[in-house]
Design a protein around this motif. Structure first.
Motif, PDB file in Angstrom:
ATOM      1  N   LEU B 215      63.346 -13.711  29.496  1.00  0.00           N
ATOM      2  CA  LEU B 215      63.993 -13.608  30.803  1.00  0.00           C
ATOM      3  C   LEU B 215      62.992 -14.009  31.887  1.00  0.00           C
ATOM      4  CD1 LEU B 215      66.694 -12.615  32.156  1.00  0.00           C
ATOM      5  CD2 LEU B 215      65.553 -10.435  32.526  1.00  0.00           C
ATOM      6  N   GLY B 216      63.440 -14.805  32.859  1.00  0.00           N
ATOM      7  CA  GLY B 216      62.568 -15.207  33.956  1.00  0.00           C
ATOM      8  C   GLY B 216      62.557 -14.166  35.062  1.00  0.00           C
ATOM      9  N   LEU B 217      61.603 -14.287  35.962  1.00  0.00           N
ATOM     10  CA  LEU B 217      61.506 -13.354  37.085  1.00  0.00           C
ATOM     11  C   LEU B 217      61.339 -14.168  38.359  1.00  0.00           C
ATOM     12  CD1 LEU B 217      61.156 -10.444  38.199  1.00  0.00           C
ATOM     13  CD2 LEU B 217      58.713 -10.669  37.756  1.00  0.00           C
ATOM     14  N   ASN B 218      62.137 -13.809  39.371  1.00  0.00           N
ATOM     15  CA  ASN B 218      62.096 -14.564  40.629  1.00  0.00           C
ATOM     16  C   ASN B 218      61.476 -13.705  41.732  1.00  0.00           C
ATOM     17  OD1 ASN B 218      62.476 -16.606  42.441  1.00  0.00           O
ATOM     18  ND2 ASN B 218      64.675 -16.294  42.693  1.00  0.00           N
ATOM     19  N   GLY B 219      60.211 -13.321  41.561  1.00  0.00           N
ATOM     20  CA  GLY B 219      59.524 -12.528  42.568  1.00  0.00           C
ATOM     21  C   GLY B 219      59.968 -11.078  42.569  1.00  0.00           C
ATOM     22  N   ALA B 220      59.480 -10.322  43.549  1.00  0.00           N
ATOM     23  CA  ALA B 220      59.779  -8.888  43.601  1.00  0.00           C
ATOM     24  C   ALA B 220      61.077  -8.617  44.366  1.00  0.00           C
ATOM     25  CB  ALA B 220      58.620  -8.141  44.241  1.00  0.00           C
ATOM     26  N   GLY B 221      61.477  -9.569  45.198  1.00  0.00           N
ATOM     27  CA  GLY B 221      62.716  -9.397  45.949  1.00  0.00           C
ATOM     28  C   GLY B 221      62.588  -8.384  47.066  1.00  0.00           C
ATOM     29  N   TYR B 289      62.105 -22.463  34.506  1.00  0.00           N
ATOM     30  CA  TYR B 289      63.273 -22.530  33.624  1.00  0.00           C
ATOM     31  C   TYR B 289      63.532 -23.973  33.224  1.00  0.00           C
ATOM     32  CZ  TYR B 289      68.177 -22.352  32.178  1.00  0.00           C
ATOM     33  OH  TYR B 289      69.348 -22.492  31.490  1.00  0.00           O
ATOM     34  N   GLY B 290      63.444 -24.866  34.178  1.00  0.00           N
ATOM     35  CA  GLY B 290      63.674 -26.294  33.931  1.00  0.00           C
ATOM     36  C   GLY B 290      62.641 -26.884  32.977  1.00  0.00           C
ATOM     37  N   ALA B 291      61.446 -26.260  32.953  1.00  0.00           N
ATOM     38  CA  ALA B 291      60.397 -26.744  32.052  1.00  0.00           C
ATOM     39  C   ALA B 291      60.469 -26.050  30.695  1.00  0.00           C
ATOM     40  CB  ALA B 291      59.027 -26.510  32.679  1.00  0.00           C
ATOM     41  N   GLY B 292      61.520 -25.231  30.484  1.00  0.00           N
ATOM     42  CA  GLY B 292      61.708 -24.594  29.187  1.00  0.00           C
ATOM     43  C   GLY B 292      60.814 -23.391  28.941  1.00  0.00           C
ATOM     44  N   LYS B 293      60.276 -22.802  30.016  1.00  0.00           N
ATOM     45  CA  LYS B 293      59.387 -21.646  29.854  1.00  0.00           C
ATOM     46  C   LYS B 293      60.145 -20.315  29.878  1.00  0.00           C
ATOM     47  CE  LYS B 293      55.726 -24.268  29.939  1.00  0.00           C
ATOM     48  NZ  LYS B 293      54.962 -24.480  28.710  1.00  0.00           N
ATOM     49  N   TYR B 294      61.357 -20.333  30.414  1.00  0.00           N
ATOM     50  CA  TYR B 294      62.215 -19.147  30.410  1.00  0.00           C
ATOM     51  C   TYR B 294      63.485 -19.481  29.637  1.00  0.00           C
ATOM     52  CZ  TYR B 294      59.458 -17.778  34.581  1.00  0.00           C
ATOM     53  OH  TYR B 294      58.456 -17.469  35.450  1.00  0.00           O
ATOM     54  N   ALA B 295      63.887 -18.575  28.730  1.00  0.00           N
ATOM     55  CA  ALA B 295      65.117 -18.821  27.975  1.00  0.00           C
ATOM     56  C   ALA B 295      66.347 -18.478  28.807  1.00  0.00           C
ATOM     57  CB  ALA B 295      65.105 -18.009  26.685  1.00  0.00           C
TER      58      ALA B 295
END
Lengths: 305, 445
Positions: B215-221, B289-295
């Motif tokens: 799972l990716g993470l988009n900062g702390a928000g 995500y685009g580079a395939g690092k996050y599923a």
């Protein structure tokens, strides 16, 4: 015709001449003076007034006395911001001056090609926002080329912008990279102004290249070095763009420098009164530093004279 | 919403300490001069470049229906946009109508910078439930109409799913709880792969050398936790605040919230999700995500188009997991506002109602960028997304909670954001939010 009347007739055109000169002078000074009055002096005075109010952009603000200044004393984020800014300035200016001095000497002694000298200046030509975006890509934890290179040689990847211990150092180094060429060029010009015969005399006295640098170049470069230090120090305190693009003050408060804090208070939280008070404190600090620097480096005196 | 995340921030550096507050406050000419012969020219501003073509068409349709009123549409980047709006309101150069954002809305109401539209006749039942309430101020008056529905869903990389032996069907009925993360966490673990090729749920998995995070993470928000942690906290039965919008009492000290956060950070500690240090050091979640690092990632419907435009990755969209309190998503909507400085309030209100209404939203739906808030345009939007190969039905499955729209949000966030970053960085424990919550609630006393 008497003598006095001749004199009177002669004086008239002279006065007219002088008056005309005054008008010319005003015409020449006006563009700069108007700009200074409208864009610097008036806003600065208004800023002083605002720092004693609770102005929030939408209403005119009430006079609150020294409340904003009292708030600064207890504001942990402010003191942390000062500390972070100081940390940035020390790393940025220290490294930048050292590297630029080395580059200037190399330019004078080795790299005589105009092309190479020109290339050194290229990073400075690029806008700060673009430089920040460029390094954000290069230093990306997962897909950045720097981390992939580290990984390739077996070193651990680094979160350059995300690690509280690294973030402000990273920002400082990015700006060293950006400005070192420009600083080097200024110092190089200073080096060029030192007469050749001083070096010849040093050589005859048997001074080595290193000794000539420490005993001849550096002392004679002092006025230029002082100017460069003052200008770049003030510029360094104004660090904003790189942080606005990359870290936005984070992680936590690790890169919340004073200018970013002022901006955030004023334009995101509409607390213009308090932001103005902090801006004024910063102004006093910068003024103090500049005066001390001028005194220590005796910038107004050259050893060549 | 976070279009600003993808936009390059280009805020101008302040040059001299004193210059900071030098904006004049004289009331000069408003940006919209009226022409001769009763003709009126209105200006309309928005920040989302992706939505500009749709609203340009709306403006033309409005002029076609009202030949006396012409509309000039202008787009600015997020940061420029808000500084231009706020300084424009003070100097009288603001547009007549502009796209408003929930985080700025209460301040504009509080400072009387925008006009209520209560005298306009609008059928509020035409909109999806809950959304029209977003644009009611703390004074009880209506200031705008919802335009889109900012729902959240699960984006998954098709190729990485296949490598793990999973299909889109495995994603349709995921469950979640704050104790062990349910089948959702099992899936995340299975999709995580270390450099040696071991999966997160296999023995010998090295969490120090992760090649692909589940799972990716988009900062702390911020305090809304939109797309980041809010969907889990809400599906754990948590609510942002109780009380009224003018005097909210926030619940960041609720165990339902802190338990969720502990689980969330646990994903990073186990190596299934990048730590905040890793996630915040670089370009952004979508690039990784685009580079395939996050599923997988959790992201809003407004990002769907850009996910499907990624060259090297094929994407499947799934609904968010079901928690103890059901399937939950945040929602948020943009809406327009009429400035108090407009010289043509009647025409400006007419434009606002038109832009939020059926005809314009049908045009917007056909652009396939956002999901409209008006129910009549949903099917058109679905069809447009479908022709681009995107199935947005999963976004519509969760129940929704509206993100907080309260006064002094920026001040509250100045407290909340550093605290959330410190927690996700492991510098503080989840119980630190008890103190944070007290500080935030003190703002509203």
């Amino acid at each position: 015709m008497t003598l006095t009347s001749t004199a009177r007739r002669l004086r008239r055109p002279m006065i007219r001449e002088r008056r005309r000169e005054t008008w010319y002078a005003i015409a020449f000074v006006a563009p700069a003076a108007i700009g200074f009055l409208v864009f610097y002096l008036f806003p600065a005075i208004r800023g002083v007034w605002l720092s004693f109010t609770n102005y929030d952009l939408f209403s005119s603000g009430e006079f609150v006395g020294g409340a904003n200044y009292a708030q600064i004393v207890d504001d942990k984020v402010f003191w942390n911001a000062l500390l972070v800014t100081a940390e940035y300035v020390v790393i940025n200016i220290g490294l930048q001056t050292a590297v630029a001095l080395l580059m200037a000497v190399l330019m004078q002694r080795l790299a005589k090609s105009l092309v190479i000298r020109g290339i050194l200046l290229v990073p400075y030509m690029v806008s700060g926002v673009v430089v920040a975006l460029l390094w954000q890509w290069l230093l990306d934890y997962q897909i950045g080329i720097v981390n992939n290179a580290l990984d390739f040689v077996g070193l651990p990847r680094q979160s350059f912008f995300g690690d509280p211990a690294l973030a402000i150092v990273t920002v400082a180094l990015i700006n060293v990279w950006k400005s070192m060429g420009y600083t080097a060029l200024l110092l190089f010009a200073g080096l060029q102004a030192i007469p050749k015969d001083v070096y010849e005399a040093a050589a005859i006295d048997g001074a080595s290249e290193a000794k000539a640098f420490w005993r001849v170049s550096l002392p004679l470069l002092r006025p230029v070095l002082a100017l460069v230090l003052i200008v770049s120090l003030i510029g360094s305190f104004q660090i904003f763009d790189t942080i606005a693009v990359t870290t936005k003050g984070g992680p936590v408060n690790a890169t919340r420098v004073i200018y970013y804090y002022i901006y955030d208070l004023a334009f995101n939280r509409y607390d213009f009164g308090y932001a103005s008070a902090i801006a004024l404190v910063l102004f006093v600090i910068l003024l103090g530093i500049t005066l001390i620097q001028l005194r220590i480096t005796r910038a107004n005196k050259s050893d060549l004279a | 919403m976070k279009w600003r995340k993808s936009a390059a921030v280009a805020a101008a550096a302040l040059t001299a300490a004193g210059v900071l507050a030098g904006c004049g406050s004289s009331d000069s000419d408003s940006g919209s001069g009226s022409g001769s012969g009763g003709k009126v020219d209105l200006s309309y501003w928005l920040w989302d470049a992706n939505q500009q073509p749709g609203y340009q068409k709306c403006a033309e349709a409005f002029t076609a229906a009202n030949p006396n009123i012409s509309v000039t549409v202008k787009q600015y980047g997020w940061d420029d946009y808000w500084s231009s709006i706020t300084t424009g309101l003070v100097s009288g150069t603001a547009p007549d109508v502009f796209t408003n954002h929930a985080s700025y809305f209460p301040t504009f109401v509080d400072k009387h910078q925008i006009l209520p539209i209560d005298d306009e006749k609008v059928d509020l039942s035409a909109y999806q439930a809950g959304l029209p309430e977003l644009w009611v101020g703390t004074d009880g008056k209506r200031y705008g109409l919802p335009k889109d529905n900012g729902l959240v869903g699960l984006y998954a990389n098709d190729g990485l799913l296949k490598d793990a032996g999973k299909t889109a069907a495995d994603l349709a009925n995921l469950t979640w709880n704050p104790t062990d993360g349910g089948t959702f966490e099992q899936l995340i673990a299975h999709l995580t792969v270390d450099k040696a090729g071991k999966r997160g749920d296999q023995p010998g998995f090295d969490k120090g050398k992760v090649a692909v995070y589940g799972l990716g993470l988009n900062g702390a928000g911020d305090g809304s936790g939109e797309t980041i942690w809010a969907q889990y906290a809400l599906s754990n039965g948590w609510q942002y605040y109780s009380g009224s919008t003018s005097k909210p009492v926030f619940n960041y000290n609720d165990p339902k919230f802190t338990d969720t956060l502990k689980w969330f950070k646990g994903l990073s500690d186990k190596g299934f999700m990048p730590s905040l240090k890793v996630a915040s050091s670089g370009i952004g979640m979508q690039a990784s995500y685009g580079a395939g690092k996050y599923a997988m990632t959790t992201d809003g419907v407004w990002s769907a188009k850009s996910y499907f435009e990624l060259k090297d990755v094929k994407t499947t969209i799934a609904p968010l997991p079901t928690g103890p309190a059901g399937r939950q998503s945040t929602t948020n909507a943009l809406g327009d506002a009429v400035t108090a400085t407009t010289k043509h309030p009647a025409e400006a209100k007419k434009l606002l109602v038109f832009l939020g209404g059926k005809d314009c939203q049908s045009i917007v739906a056909k652009e396939g960028v956002v999901l409209p808030a008006i129910t009549s345009a949903i099917e058109e939007a679905k069809a447009t997304f479908k022709t681009n190969g995107i199935d947005i039905q999963p976004f519509l499955e969760p129940k929704t909670s509206i993100e907080p729209v309260v006064p002094q949000w920026a001040d509250a966030m100045a407290i909340f954001k550093p605290a959330m970053e410190a927690f996700l960085n492991g510098q503080t424990q989840a119980d630190s939010f008890v103190g944070v919550n007290d500080q935030i609630n003190a703002l509203y006393k």
